[in-house]
Every structure is written in C-alpha cells, then in structure tokens.
Design a protein around this motif. Sequence first.
Motif, short mmCIF file in Angstrom:
data_model
loop_
_atom_site.label_atom_id
_atom_site.label_comp_id
_atom_site.label_asym_id
_atom_site.label_seq_id
_atom_site.Cartn_x
_atom_site.Cartn_y
_atom_site.Cartn_z
N UNK A 25 0.84 -1.20 0.00
CA UNK A 25 0.00 0.00 0.00
C UNK A 25 0.87 1.24 0.00
N UNK A 26 0.52 2.20 -0.89
CA UNK A 26 1.23 3.47 -0.95
C UNK A 26 0.25 4.57 -0.59
N UNK A 27 0.42 5.17 0.57
CA UNK A 27 -0.50 6.24 0.95
C UNK A 27 -0.29 7.47 0.06
N UNK A 28 -1.35 8.17 -0.20
CA UNK A 28 -1.27 9.37 -1.02
C UNK A 28 -0.90 10.57 -0.19
N UNK A 29 -0.59 11.63 -0.89
CA UNK A 29 -0.31 12.89 -0.20
C UNK A 29 -1.64 13.56 0.08
N UNK A 30 -1.76 14.08 1.25
CA UNK A 30 -2.98 14.72 1.70
C UNK A 30 -4.13 13.71 1.62
N UNK A 31 -5.19 14.03 0.87
CA UNK A 31 -6.36 13.16 0.82
C UNK A 31 -6.35 12.29 -0.43
N UNK A 32 -5.72 12.77 -1.50
CA UNK A 32 -5.82 12.11 -2.81
C UNK A 32 -4.54 11.35 -3.16
N UNK A 33 -4.67 10.48 -4.14
CA UNK A 33 -3.50 9.87 -4.75
C UNK A 33 -3.04 8.55 -4.17
N UNK A 36 -3.87 1.37 -4.12
CA UNK A 36 -4.02 0.13 -3.38
C UNK A 36 -2.96 -0.89 -3.81
N UNK A 37 -2.86 -1.95 -3.04
CA UNK A 37 -1.81 -2.94 -3.26
C UNK A 37 -1.93 -3.63 -4.62
#
Length: 150
Positions: A25-33, A36-37
């Motif tokens: 999983x790569x979290x996005x910056x702020x709320x977007x982006x 998923x795995x």
Amino acid sequence: MKLKIGNDTMERIRCRVRFDFPGFRKPGRFIFGGRDTFEVAEEKRQNQVENWQNVPLQGVEIEHIEQKETYSVFDEELGEEVAYAPVELIVNADSPEEIVPFIMREEYRKIELYHPESIDFNKPGIERFFSRINEELNYRLSFVKKNTDS
C-alpha cells in the motif's frame, strides 16, 4: 537442438519460471492519490513484462509470457494485506548460466524444467555455473547497496 559450448555439446534448456510481484500500500499525499496494493503489484509486473518483451537478453529467448490473476495475502509481519501479481515465462536458454539472473530475482517463486531431462556438468561447466551465480549475486548486492546509500 544441441549447442556446442567449448568441447561440450549441450541441448538448449526450456523451462517455465514463475514470479510473483508484490504490491505494498502506498499512501497518497494529503487526501488524494493513494494507490491500493493491487494497483502497485500490477504496475510492477507490467513494467517488468514490458522490459522482457522489449529488451533482448543474450543467450535467452522468452517464448511466452502469461500474466496470472492478482491475489492478496495478509502479511503478519507487516500487519496488512499484500497483493501479488504473478507472471509465468516460458524460457529457452543456451545454458544453465543464462537462467541464473531469473532465479536470483526477489520475485522468483519456482521453476519447472521441460527440457532436457537431466544436465551433466563437467568440471569447466560447473565452474562457469558457479562463476555466473557469483557475478549475479555481486550485481544484485551492489544494486541494493547503491539504493540504500541514496
């Protein structure tokens, strides 16, 4: 088909090699982006498949590439789901040394040898094989070291 290597005659090697490309999983910056795995795993696989299709490998012919269905597994060590995007290659190689870079990959899972039924190494043949393993290991270690130093 038999190939002449030095004073030795050797048949080409035909095998199926399976790789499972992981996606974390790569979290996005702020709320977007955020991605998923499954997206990450499939993108990794697609990049490698394009590389295999477009970059010729000396002594190796990739006969067939089959992308399998992506699946996920809960990784207890990470405490989260990890997706895997599998791909299977059917490879024809001039010698066992040419298969080494495939089986030294982190994504490597298994190999099934179709042809020949057995391989006999003479002294120079096993020395070449071990030397190739050492070269590939040193290459991979230098790559990892370079990436961790950055």
